[in-house]
Design an enzyme around this catalytic site. Structure first.
Site, mmCIF file in Angstrom:
data_model
loop_
_atom_site.group_PDB
_atom_site.id
_atom_site.type_symbol
_atom_site.label_atom_id
_atom_site.label_comp_id
_atom_site.label_asym_id
_atom_site.label_seq_id
_atom_site.Cartn_x
_atom_site.Cartn_y
_atom_site.Cartn_z
ATOM 1 N N GLY A 133 6.621 3.532 8.241
ATOM 2 C CA GLY A 133 6.270 3.976 9.520
ATOM 3 C C GLY A 133 7.443 3.982 9.954
ATOM 4 N N ARG A 151 13.734 2.357 -3.802
ATOM 5 C CA ARG A 151 14.482 1.970 -2.354
ATOM 6 C C ARG A 151 16.026 0.298 -2.666
ATOM 7 N NH1 ARG A 151 9.110 0.052 1.858
ATOM 8 N NH2 ARG A 151 9.946 1.731 2.467
ATOM 9 N N GLY A 160 7.638 3.858 0.817
ATOM 10 C CA GLY A 160 7.573 3.193 -0.285
ATOM 11 C C GLY A 160 6.802 3.858 -2.342
ATOM 12 N N LYS A 201 -2.688 1.148 4.280
ATOM 13 C CA LYS A 201 -2.308 0.819 5.534
ATOM 14 C C LYS A 201 -2.574 1.562 6.943
ATOM 15 C CE LYS A 201 3.159 -1.127 4.107
ATOM 16 N NZ LYS A 201 4.085 -1.078 4.349
HETATM 17 C C1 3PG Z 1 7.760 -0.146 4.582
HETATM 18 O O1 3PG Z 1 7.310 -0.913 3.915
HETATM 19 O O2 3PG Z 1 7.384 0.719 5.230
HETATM 20 C C2 3PG Z 1 8.504 -1.824 4.765
HETATM 21 O O3 3PG Z 1 8.972 -1.807 4.453
HETATM 22 C C3 3PG Z 1 7.274 -1.798 6.364
HETATM 23 O O4 3PG Z 1 6.685 -2.852 5.924
HETATM 24 P P1 3PG Z 1 5.830 -3.715 6.947
HETATM 25 O O5 3PG Z 1 4.691 -2.463 7.022
HETATM 26 O O6 3PG Z 1 5.340 -3.981 6.403
HETATM 27 O O7 3PG Z 1 5.990 -3.381 7.937
#
Ligand code: 3PG
Length: 397
Positions: A375, A34, A352, A195
């Protein structure tokens, strides 16, 4: 939208939103992809004499300063790769940030502390946007991977300052458009990672777009739990079981095949080289943690990839950053990369951790394209309008 080609930046204070939400372990950046992707924009701005204020978030500190989520550890790797010193300000608004911006000479840069240390960031609060806007005269958004968030620094600022897309933003949109505008089918998606809560909602739309959806990582555990399978002490969000069941029903209706692990690598502690074993998915003990997909699941995924024409991949299949729990992700990444190199599969990975996992598997160079976005990448695939991109097109200034 307008790009850096249209911006006159010499001697002007330019706020650049980038994504520095990089994989980090023990305070060290473990994958710099990144960072590397934003260098063209930062170098161009510096060479053009801009006074650069870098805005970014790290983690999810929920609007409070959390020392472990400071961006300070990123300054070193960023400056080193950029080849020029980068200053750091302990806050992204207020006296300290204003003084740091005022101290910049032409071509110099300061990294401002995590924007998510303030509640106004995620709320896109107009007062917070105004305090950020006070720091600059021009806004550049180079964070495609944050463009799905309508936050102050990724969306709000575009309405307050003359706004431009950075080079990485341009490149990501162009590359994804070229690779995936009209995907050849069968189209298979792999979604994994930790996530769960934010990504789960996205799967409801994804199942109407793809032919096969392979679910792995922490995400899979919630689906397994929703089907009555015991996941022991694994990462799981039982509150989302109903949503998971709705997604399964929607997939069924849409003719999308859902693939969940049939076996797993489990351990009693989450540590490097912890004692582990492969078990069938219906034999996970109460104190077991699922930390990777098992060999049978890897084979099923790889077989499915052989009959797929396009693959989109977001999120690792296991806890890949802790050995030996990278094995499943690496085996699938390598197989996909080989199919891609043979011209049998068009493969695009994003996110990431996914970027880091593909690099670990030496698969990144053999993939058709690797996006920094996770995302945002999934939402783009769903055909959603990304607020950060839209704001650049509708900037009023
Ligand atoms: C990611 O890692 O996809 C972006 O930096 C967004 O992060 P987030 O899902 O915490 O908003």
């Amino acid at each position: 939208f307008r790009t850096l080609d249209d911006a006159a930046v010499k001697g002007r204070r330019v706020l650049v939103r980038v994504d520095l939400n990089v994989p980090m372990k023990d305070g060290r950046v473990t994958d710099a992809t990144r960072i590397d992707r934003i260098l063209p924009t930062l170098r161009e701005l510096a060479a053009s004499g801009a006074r650069i204020g870098i805005l970014a978030h790290f983690g999810r500190p929920k609007g409070e300063p959390v020392p472990e989520m400071s961006l300070r550890p990123v300054v070193g790797p960023l400056a080193e790769r950029l080849g020029v010193p980068v200053a750091f300000a302990d806050d992204c608004i207020g006296d300290e940030a204003e003084a740091a911006m005022a101290a910049l000479g032409d071509g110099q840069a300061v990294l401002l502390e995590n924007t998510r240390f303030h509640k106004g960031e995620e709320r896109n609060d107009p007062d917070f946007v105004a305090r950020l806007a006070k720091l600059g005269e021009i806004y550049v958004n180079d964070a495609f991977s944050c463009a799905h968030r309508a936050h102050a620094s990724s969306e709000g600022l575009a309405h307050r300052l003359p706004a431009y897309a950075g080079r990485n933003m341009e490149a990501e949109l162009k590359a994804l458009g070229n690779a995936l505008e009209r995907p050849e089918r069968p189209l298979t998606a792999i979604v994994g990672g930790a996530k769960v809560s934010t990504k789960l909602a996205l799967l409801g739309n994804l199942v109407t777009r793809v032919d096969n959806l392979i679910i792995g990582g922490g995400m899979a555990n919630t689906f397994l739990h929703a089907q009555g399978i015991k996941v022991g002490a694994s990462l799981c969000e039982p509150d989302l079981a109903d949503t998971a069941r709705e997604i399964l029903a929607k997939a069924d209706k849409a003719g999308c095949r859902i693939v969940l692990p049939t076996d797993a690598i489990v351990a009693r502690e989450f540590a490097a080289n912890a004692a582990h074993r492969a078990v069938s998915i219906d034999a996970v003990a109460d104190d077991d943690m699922i930390l990777d997909v098992g060999p049978e699941s890897v084979m099923a995924v790889n077989t499915l990839l052989e009959v797929s024409k396009t693959l989109v991949w977001n999120g690792p299949l296991g806890a890949f950053e802790t050995p030996p729990f990278e094995a499943g992700t690496v085996a699938v990444a390598d197989h996909a990369a080989n199919l891609c190199a043979d011209g049998r599969l068009l493969a695009v990975g994003g996110g990431g951790d996914t970027v880091a996992a593909l690099a670990m598997a030496n698969a990144a160079d053999r993939f058709t394209y690797v996006s920094t976005a996770g995302g945002a990448f999934l939402e783009w695939i769903e055909g959603r309008e990304l607020p950060g991109v839209k704001a650049l097109s509708t900037t009023v200034c």
